[in-house]
Design an enzyme around this catalytic site. Structure first.
Site, short mmCIF file in Angstrom:
data_model
loop_
_atom_site.label_atom_id
_atom_site.label_comp_id
_atom_site.label_asym_id
_atom_site.label_seq_id
_atom_site.Cartn_x
_atom_site.Cartn_y
_atom_site.Cartn_z
N SER A 156 -5.30 3.93 14.46
CA SER A 156 -4.40 3.71 15.70
C SER A 156 -4.86 4.82 16.64
O SER A 156 -4.43 4.64 17.81
CB SER A 156 -2.93 3.76 15.19
N ASP B 143 0.60 -1.28 -0.22
CA ASP B 143 -0.11 -0.13 0.07
C ASP B 143 0.96 1.11 -0.04
O ASP B 143 0.50 2.34 -0.52
CB ASP B 143 -0.87 0.05 1.18
N ASN C 139 -4.65 8.93 1.76
CA ASN C 139 -4.78 8.50 3.25
C ASN C 139 -5.25 9.43 4.15
O ASN C 139 -6.35 9.52 4.75
CB ASN C 139 -3.58 7.57 3.65
N SER D 231 -5.21 7.13 11.38
CA SER D 231 -6.66 7.29 11.97
C SER D 231 -7.17 6.26 12.86
O SER D 231 -7.47 6.47 14.06
CB SER D 231 -7.56 7.58 11.06
#
Length: 267
Positions: free
Chosen positions: A165, A45, A121, A163
């Site tokens: 986490s 990713d 992200n 986000s």
């Protein structure tokens, strides 16, 4: 069809790239890093995010395909041992298309200069050496005064990354929404926050106004923008989207389960 390849430098990845280049050549698919129709990323990713930023100026004209050299990712549909099938599909099959929202940041400095950035992200704002103090507005209406380590604004696809986490919710990527999460907030009589992630609608935007002129670090997908005098930052859903060519479907919640839970498949 013209394709571009974006990949990391790991040994196992380079072996996949070499094999993929041979397959593309055998099918007369041109590799054109300057003007591709499709960008194929090989790695994970993170590699796909790098590919997005490399080609973001062409994002309205190109599509992405991700090949993962490890476990299945949130952006990558193909594993390294499936590249033969992937190339077959490129030449023989009409793909479906999936588009995901992007985050747009507009940073206004103390001098009035504006800097526009895109993130796939998330984006964060932090103070370099001290606690961040900032007022938060939603649709230009005051919402809260924040004090803490920083704030994170994420896209739906980014909701499974940093986000999460921070205690943020996992949001399905078909929802055009932004989520703001706090990074170690401090609540007292002066600074009082919701102390909870918030999710805003696609026609809304978030504005963060730091309290003082100081050195701030804005990150977007791991990249940094450093400036000593940030007046405000606006976060909103971009008019641009990232598009993926889909030849095989993996349910989003299957990806979530595989990444974070890993339950036995016989249940």
């Amino acid at each position: 069809m013209k394709v571009a390849l974006v990949y990391n430098e790991k040994v196992e990845t380079l072996a996949v790239v070499k094999a993929l280049e041979k397959l593309l050549d055998s099918r007369k698919i041109e590799i054109d890093p300057e003007n591709p129709d499709v960008v194929i990323t090989i790695g994970g990713d993170g590699t796909l995010i790098s590919g997005f930023h490399k080609y973001q100026n062409l994002v309205d004209q190109i599509r992405f395909i991700g090949v993962h050299t490890g476990h299945l990712g949130f952006y990558t549909d193909w594993r390294n041992f499936e590249i033969g099938k992937m190339v077959d599909n490129l030449t023989k099959k009409q793909p479906s298309s999936a588009s995901y929202p992007l985050l747009e940041l507009i940073i206004t400095t103390g001098s009035g200069e504006k800097k526009k950035l895109l993130a796939l992200n998330e984006a964060t704002i932090k103070r370099v050496s001290k606690t961040l103090k900032a007022d938060v507005y939603i649709r230009d209406q005051f919402f809260e005064s924040f004090k803490g380590d920083g704030l994170c604004v994420s896209t739906p696809t980014g909701s499974t990354a940093y986000s999460k986490s921070l205690g943020g919710a996992v949001i399905h990527p078909r929802l055009k929404a932004l989520q703001m999460t706090e990074i170690a907030s401090i609540n007292n009589r002066v600074f009082r926050t919701l102390s909870s992630p918030i999710v805003i609608a696609p026609d809304e935007w978030i504005t963060i106004k730091p309290e003082s002129d100081d050195h701030y670090v804005v990150t977007y997908d791991g990249y940094e923008f450093n400036h000593k005098h940030i007046k405000k930052i606006e976060y909103r859903i971009s008019q641009h989207v990232i598009r993926f060519d889909k030849y095989q479907h993996t349910h989003f919640w299957n990806r979530v389960e595989d990444a974070f839970i890993g339950q036995p498949k016989n249940k």
